[in-house]
Design a protein around this motif. Sequence first.
Motif, mmCIF file in Angstrom:
data_model
loop_
_atom_site.group_PDB
_atom_site.id
_atom_site.type_symbol
_atom_site.label_atom_id
_atom_site.label_comp_id
_atom_site.label_asym_id
_atom_site.label_seq_id
_atom_site.Cartn_x
_atom_site.Cartn_y
_atom_site.Cartn_z
ATOM 1 N N GLU A 62 37.027 43.530 39.311
ATOM 2 C CA GLU A 62 37.754 43.532 38.042
ATOM 3 C C GLU A 62 36.964 42.740 37.002
ATOM 4 O O GLU A 62 36.527 41.614 37.267
ATOM 5 N N VAL A 63 36.785 43.346 35.846
ATOM 6 C CA VAL A 63 36.075 42.709 34.743
ATOM 7 C C VAL A 63 37.121 42.301 33.718
ATOM 8 O O VAL A 63 37.942 43.133 33.294
ATOM 9 N N THR A 64 37.118 41.050 33.302
ATOM 10 C CA THR A 64 38.118 40.545 32.370
ATOM 11 C C THR A 64 37.419 39.892 31.178
ATOM 12 O O THR A 64 36.514 39.066 31.354
ATOM 13 N N TYR A 65 37.866 40.288 29.965
ATOM 14 C CA TYR A 65 37.422 39.659 28.729
ATOM 15 C C TYR A 65 38.592 38.835 28.198
ATOM 16 O O TYR A 65 39.727 39.331 28.122
ATOM 17 N N THR A 66 38.337 37.604 27.850
ATOM 18 C CA THR A 66 39.374 36.708 27.339
ATOM 19 C C THR A 66 38.986 36.270 25.931
ATOM 20 O O THR A 66 37.845 35.860 25.686
ATOM 21 N N PHE A 67 39.992 36.341 25.013
ATOM 22 C CA PHE A 67 39.771 35.973 23.623
ATOM 23 C C PHE A 67 40.644 34.767 23.307
ATOM 24 O O PHE A 67 41.863 34.802 23.539
ATOM 25 N N THR A 68 40.016 33.704 22.788
ATOM 26 C CA THR A 68 40.743 32.478 22.459
ATOM 27 C C THR A 68 40.538 32.146 20.996
ATOM 28 O O THR A 68 39.530 32.505 20.385
ATOM 29 N N ASN A 69 41.542 31.451 20.424
ATOM 30 C CA ASN A 69 41.428 31.050 19.021
ATOM 31 C C ASN A 69 40.795 29.672 18.917
ATOM 32 O O ASN A 69 40.350 29.091 19.916
ATOM 33 N N GLN A 70 40.805 29.098 17.720
ATOM 34 C CA GLN A 70 40.148 27.815 17.491
ATOM 35 C C GLN A 70 40.807 26.686 18.267
ATOM 36 O O GLN A 70 40.179 25.681 18.590
ATOM 37 N N SER A 71 42.082 26.863 18.594
ATOM 38 C CA SER A 71 42.789 25.821 19.344
ATOM 39 C C SER A 71 42.587 25.956 20.839
ATOM 40 O O SER A 71 43.151 25.184 21.614
ATOM 41 N N GLY A 72 41.835 26.969 21.253
ATOM 42 C CA GLY A 72 41.600 27.174 22.678
ATOM 43 C C GLY A 72 42.703 27.947 23.375
ATOM 44 O O GLY A 72 42.702 28.078 24.604
ATOM 45 N N ASN A 73 43.629 28.506 22.593
ATOM 46 C CA ASN A 73 44.708 29.286 23.188
ATOM 47 C C ASN A 73 44.272 30.732 23.370
ATOM 48 O O ASN A 73 43.629 31.315 22.494
ATOM 49 N N VAL A 74 44.642 31.266 24.506
ATOM 50 C CA VAL A 74 44.326 32.671 24.783
ATOM 51 C C VAL A 74 45.244 33.536 23.922
ATOM 52 O O VAL A 74 46.470 33.402 23.977
ATOM 53 N N ILE A 75 44.644 34.409 23.130
ATOM 54 C CA ILE A 75 45.436 35.248 22.239
ATOM 55 C C ILE A 75 45.412 36.727 22.642
ATOM 56 O O ILE A 75 46.245 37.506 22.208
ATOM 57 N N ALA A 76 44.415 37.093 23.480
ATOM 58 C CA ALA A 76 44.349 38.491 23.923
ATOM 59 C C ALA A 76 43.424 38.593 25.125
ATOM 60 O O ALA A 76 42.544 37.749 25.324
ATOM 61 N N GLN A 77 43.628 39.637 25.913
ATOM 62 C CA GLN A 77 42.769 39.899 27.078
ATOM 63 C C GLN A 77 42.513 41.387 27.182
ATOM 64 O O GLN A 77 43.307 42.205 26.715
ATOM 65 N N CYS A 78 41.384 41.717 27.836
ATOM 66 C CA CYS A 78 41.037 43.114 28.115
ATOM 67 C C CYS A 78 40.509 43.151 29.539
ATOM 68 O O CYS A 78 39.584 42.405 29.884
ATOM 69 N N SER A 79 41.080 43.971 30.386
ATOM 70 C CA SER A 79 40.653 44.057 31.794
ATOM 71 C C SER A 79 40.397 45.507 32.157
ATOM 72 O O SER A 79 41.112 46.408 31.693
ATOM 73 N N PHE A 80 39.370 45.713 32.993
ATOM 74 C CA PHE A 80 39.107 47.045 33.536
ATOM 75 C C PHE A 80 38.432 46.866 34.892
ATOM 76 O O PHE A 80 38.013 45.762 35.264
ATOM 77 N N THR A 81 38.311 47.940 35.652
ATOM 78 C CA THR A 81 37.837 47.875 37.038
ATOM 79 C C THR A 81 36.538 48.646 37.197
ATOM 80 O O THR A 81 36.401 49.764 36.661
ATOM 81 N N ILE A 82 35.579 48.053 37.932
ATOM 82 C CA ILE A 82 34.313 48.705 38.302
ATOM 83 C C ILE A 82 34.357 48.977 39.803
ATOM 84 O O ILE A 82 34.558 48.046 40.597
ATOM 85 N N VAL A 83 34.227 50.226 40.181
ATOM 86 C CA VAL A 83 34.216 50.597 41.597
ATOM 87 C C VAL A 83 32.820 51.121 41.936
ATOM 88 O O VAL A 83 32.346 52.087 41.307
ATOM 89 N N VAL A 84 32.164 50.494 42.924
ATOM 90 C CA VAL A 84 30.844 50.927 43.394
ATOM 91 C C VAL A 84 31.029 51.550 44.771
ATOM 92 O O VAL A 84 31.527 50.886 45.693
#
Length: 521
Positions: free
Chosen positions: A432-454
């Motif tokens: 699972e690949v996860t992208y995490t987006f945080t604001n200036q205060s260090g709070n997580v405001i959004a995420q994007c996840s997807f799966t890589i299958v080999v």
Amino acid sequence: MRDTAKRIAFNGAVCFSSFSSECNLISKLLNLLVHSFVLSVDDIPPTVNCTDDISITAPSGVNAVPVVWEEPTAIDNSGEEIVQIRRSHDPGSTFPIGETTVMYIFLDSTGNAAECMFNVLVLQAVDDVPPTVHCLDDITITVPSGTTSQSVVWKEPSATDNSGEEPIRISSHDPGFPFPIGETTVTYTFIDSAGNIAQCIFKVILLEEVDDVPPTVNCTDDIIETVPKGTTSQAVAWEEPTAYDNSGEEPLHIRSHDPGFTFPIGETTVTYTFVDATGNTAECSFKIILQEEVDEVPPIVNCTGDITETVPRGTSFHTVSWEEPTAYDNSGDEPLQIRSHDPGSRFPIGRSTVTYSFVDSSGNTANCTFEVILLEAVGPVVTMCPFSKTVVTCNSESVVSWIPPKVLDDNSKVTTSSSHSPGDLFETGESEVTYTFTNQSGNVIAQCSFTIVVEKQTENCRTESFIIYIVIAVGVFLAVFLTVTLMIFFLKLCHHVKYSVSSGKGKNDVQMLRVTRRGAV
């Protein structure tokens, strides 16, 4: 009726006087039988199940009708079949009006006789149904005034009777009769052959034409005049209303006020009454309205436009200021200002209406309305989040690439972190690949996840490996070939001479001298 025929019994034989010849024959036969046989001869007559009397009603005017019945039956004690000797009438015979006796005689094998007698009563129906009449509605006619009588024509009523015969018709008046003014009753009487009576009654009404139409008036509209302030009354003139009557004569008119009358300030009703020769009246009313000159012009407003502001996400209220609208009045005085909100008021998120009202000294009002629109900042929105993907390889791992996602947020600066990067080496299986987006205060405001299958491929992998090896070998060969070629090329350009030099210490130093075609160096 059953006793009208005389019964004669002789040695078990039964006869009727109406059948004397048959009785003689039967009597002789029975006497012979009595003297010829022993005393134990069967002398019991048959048992008869007779028919009840029949009553039937014939239609009016019919003298005879056919009558059907179920024939009587008889049984004998001997058990043998009964011999029917005679019947006076057959079922279905035609019987006249009145009572008729029907007789049946039954004879068994030993000569015993039994009778059955019943009556057929035919009654004459009595016609008590009156004729059916198709009557007329009342006739109303209006005649010119002064007429004393007038002939009236109508389609005469008709009648039908159940006997099929046309009833006799008697009328009080014939069509075309001259009727006097007023109401006259017309009577038609219908009598059938049985004396039944039916009537048709309607009215002929002659009305003398009466003028009940009032005059037609061409009235005057309300009159409104503005007078200088302080005026208490003023004379007002107008064009008088007119009227027309259907008689052609000019109606008499009566008025409450004459043109030029002096009216007070305010509202006064003027009435004209028109009367024709027959007393029909019609009225015309209009108003005289005198009003003092009044300032009716509202102030002129220079209004403020709608105000739109964007506030941080999560904000419930926000303070908004504006330049207040202004107003000018034709009186030169500054209008009174009334407002729903003051500049610097706190407004909720959404749309709020701000109203300014400006009132001049005469009470004229002008409004200015605008909206304060507070929009909440758009939250983080992830775009181009990759879809999950599957990679097939002959090895136990594979390099996988993708386009990184992005986030849109107009509220703060966003920092992106991820568990993997494009071009990373992934082992067989699911990751699972996860992208995490945080604001200036260090709070997580959004995420994007997807799966890589080999997935590891087992078929055709040897061939693919062999091709890879060939490609590698060819590459190595080409590299060696190019290296050797270059070395030969440079050796042709340069020559190296080896020589020894004695140092006097008993050692020889070996030195390399490079000699080029241009000379020694």
